[in-house]
Design an enzyme around this catalytic site. Structure first.
Site, short mmCIF file in Angstrom:
data_model
loop_
_atom_site.label_atom_id
_atom_site.label_comp_id
_atom_site.label_asym_id
_atom_site.label_seq_id
_atom_site.Cartn_x
_atom_site.Cartn_y
_atom_site.Cartn_z
N PHE A 1 -32.20 5.02 20.31
CA PHE A 1 -32.37 6.22 19.49
C PHE A 1 -30.99 6.67 19.00
O PHE A 1 -30.04 6.71 19.79
CB PHE A 1 -33.08 7.33 20.28
CG PHE A 1 -33.42 8.50 19.41
CD1 PHE A 1 -34.47 8.41 18.51
CD2 PHE A 1 -32.66 9.65 19.44
CE1 PHE A 1 -34.77 9.47 17.66
CE2 PHE A 1 -32.95 10.71 18.59
CZ PHE A 1 -34.01 10.62 17.71
N ASP B 1 -32.74 7.34 29.54
CA ASP B 1 -33.29 8.36 28.64
C ASP B 1 -34.81 8.25 28.74
O ASP B 1 -35.40 7.24 28.35
CB ASP B 1 -32.80 8.10 27.20
CG ASP B 1 -33.28 9.18 26.23
OD1 ASP B 1 -34.29 9.85 26.53
OD2 ASP B 1 -32.66 9.34 25.16
N TYR C 1 -40.03 18.56 24.65
CA TYR C 1 -40.99 18.90 23.58
C TYR C 1 -41.93 17.78 23.19
O TYR C 1 -42.75 17.95 22.30
CB TYR C 1 -40.25 19.41 22.33
CG TYR C 1 -39.10 18.52 21.85
CD1 TYR C 1 -39.34 17.36 21.15
CD2 TYR C 1 -37.78 18.87 22.12
CE1 TYR C 1 -38.30 16.55 20.72
CE2 TYR C 1 -36.72 18.07 21.69
CZ TYR C 1 -37.00 16.91 20.99
OH TYR C 1 -35.98 16.12 20.57
N LYS C 2 -41.83 16.62 23.85
CA LYS C 2 -42.73 15.52 23.49
C LYS C 2 -43.95 15.57 24.41
O LYS C 2 -44.80 16.44 24.24
CB LYS C 2 -41.97 14.20 23.59
CG LYS C 2 -40.77 14.11 22.64
CD LYS C 2 -40.07 12.78 22.82
CE LYS C 2 -38.79 12.69 22.01
NZ LYS C 2 -39.02 12.64 20.56
N ARG D 1 -45.95 5.01 13.21
CA ARG D 1 -45.98 5.20 14.66
C ARG D 1 -47.18 6.06 15.03
O ARG D 1 -47.43 7.09 14.40
CB ARG D 1 -44.71 5.97 15.04
CG ARG D 1 -43.90 5.38 16.12
CD ARG D 1 -42.61 6.09 16.40
NE ARG D 1 -42.53 7.52 16.17
CZ ARG D 1 -41.69 8.33 16.81
NH1 ARG D 1 -40.89 7.86 17.75
NH2 ARG D 1 -41.63 9.61 16.54
C1 LIG Z 1 -35.01 8.56 22.94
C2 LIG Z 1 -34.65 9.91 22.41
N1 LIG Z 1 -33.58 10.56 22.91
C3 LIG Z 1 -33.25 11.79 22.46
C4 LIG Z 1 -33.99 12.41 21.48
C5 LIG Z 1 -33.66 13.75 20.90
O1 LIG Z 1 -32.70 14.46 21.47
P1 LIG Z 1 -32.49 15.98 21.07
O2 LIG Z 1 -33.62 16.76 21.66
O3 LIG Z 1 -31.18 16.32 21.60
O4 LIG Z 1 -32.57 16.09 19.57
C6 LIG Z 1 -35.11 11.78 20.96
C7 LIG Z 1 -35.90 12.45 19.92
O5 LIG Z 1 -36.81 11.95 19.34
C8 LIG Z 1 -35.44 10.50 21.42
O6 LIG Z 1 -36.49 9.85 20.91
#
Ligand SMILES: Cc1ncc(COP(=O)(O)O)c(C=O)c1O
Length: 411
Positions: free
Chosen positions: A126, A196, A221-222, A370
């Protein structure tokens, strides 16, 4: 065997998680397959936020830091997330964003491996993960950001690697890494493994402790449904906490923030991973949202999630053959997270046509449609209906309409 809508309805009737759907405020006329980007609003959140705003903030004002327990929110919410990711309650803290937590933990890992000058990740991770690591490498001076494909990872784990950052479930392909095996490889090389979990937490059982993982971060938030921009979480294995130092040594991570002394002294345990004042309303929403996981068997979540993905792919094979789609995720359910991807050169317009029909997935450049399946609120009949819409969009050529070609700022 040809799958029918009736067969999907039967799967819904047998679904042990079916009753969880009522905990979520799913809008009418929408099939929501984007909980891997922004989870649906849990029904208990608006009232909880109303109370936090009107009573805790509006009426009790600053006293709420103590009377409403605002000051303990990062620890409390972290402890609630912990069982979902196979961690002890004292190993997880809710704070900041995933991007910021990557910076704090990767920098902390570099400092815990003095003399080692490589941060390892994979190409196509990402973007924020790679951008933050690039920034950190630049700041640290002589540190190299090395990218290695999954096949190359074992040989890229040389004795100069301080930390390996991988995303457990890939955001675009949905591919699931073998956390235990890769963590063991990192350990053999003397490196720390930082995971992550943005697309894993709440979507499948994660066992950080069982895998021997060193560090982890993830989104609120996911699949955790904490709302747009919800605060994220950070995990530092208990055995590393005494050595861990955050480079963002803000006052909330101090051992005694309210002594207001000049010199920094890191707090106990995960408290030292904090930086500044927590986002109280965001954390309050996330705390309430996590109630939806109470009593949930994550094994059942995984079983359903794999079946939803399999049913989706089978229906695409059955109903959308000849329309130019290729499967852009692992076919084997055990090899992917809770999402599937289809590649198509006109993927953007096709997704816009689907969204106009109320089937909400998303598009990831250059060509991936997706579809995420949140087992707590997505059912098998939803999947059948979504693929029915996709088949209609393709058969009618509806996606060719000019209105579906225009790119929005956020896709
Ligand atoms: C693998 C991954 N890491 C990090 C993030 C986002 O990080 P942040 O909440 O700091 O924007 C996402 C967002 O889609 C993601 O898919």
């Amino acid at each position: 065997m040809t799958l029918t809508r009736a067969a999907c309805e039967a799967l819904d009737r047998e679904d042990p998680l079916a009753s969880r759907r009522a905990l979520f405020d799913l809008p009418d006329g929408v099939i929501y397959l984007d909980g891997n980007s922004l989870g649906v609003l849990p029904r208990n959140v608006p009232a909880r936020l109303e109370r936090a705003v009107r009573e805790e903030w509006g009426r009790d004002l600053i006293r709420s830091w103590n009377s409403a327990g605002w000051i303990d929110l990062p620890t409390r919410v972290g402890a609630r997330i912990a069982p979902l990711i196979g961690a002890g309650a004292d190993e997880v803290i809710c704070a900041d964003s995933t991007s910021v937590n990557i910076f704090k933990l990767a920098a902390g890992a570099l400092a815990m491996r003095p003399g080692r000058k490589v941060i390892l990740s994979e190409p196509g991770n990402f973007p924020t993960d790679l951008y933050v690591l690039e920034g950190l490498a630049g700041l640290a001076g002589d540190v190299e950001l090395r990218l290695a494909t999954p096949d190359e990872l074992p040989s890229a784990l040389t004795d100069d690697v301080a930390v390996m950052l991988l995303t457990h479930v890939h955001y675009k392909s949905g591919r699931l890494h073998d956390m235990a095996a890769l963590t063991a490889k990192a350990r053999e090389a003397g490196a720390l493994a930082l995971w992550d979990l943005s697309h894993s937490a709440g979507a499948l059982p994660v066992d950080l402790n069982g895998a021997g993982a060193d560090l982890a971060v993830g989104c609120g938030y996911k699949y955790l449904n904490g709302g747009p921009g919800a605060p994220a979480f950070a995990y530092v294995a208990r055995r590393h906490q005494a050595a861990f130092r955050s480079p963002l040594s803000g006052w909330m991570g101090h051992a005694r923030p309210f002594d207001f002394i000049d010199a920094y002294e890191p707090g106990q345990g995960m408290a030292r991973a904090l930086c500044g004042t927590p986002s109280v309303l965001g954390m309050t929403a996330l705390e309430a949202a996590l109630e939806a996981f109470e009593g949930v068997d994550m094994g059942q979540v995984r079983t359903k999630s794999m079946a939803l993905g399999d049913v989706f792919l089978q229906l695409v094979d059955q109903r959308c053959a000849g329309h130019g789609f290729t499967v852009a995720c692992p076919r084997g359910a055990t090899l992917r997270g809770s999402q599937v991807g289809l590649a198509h050169p006109d993927g953007y317009a096709i997704m816009q046509a689907l969204i106009a029909r109320g089937v909400i997935g998303d598009f990831r450049a250059p060509d991936i449609l997706r579809f995420g399946f949140t087992p707590l609120y997505v059912g098998f009949a939803d999947v059948w209906d979504a693929v029915e819409h996709l088949a209609q969009v393709m058969a009618s050529g509806q996606w060719r309409e000019p209105r579906f070609q225009e790119k929005a700022a956020v896709t």
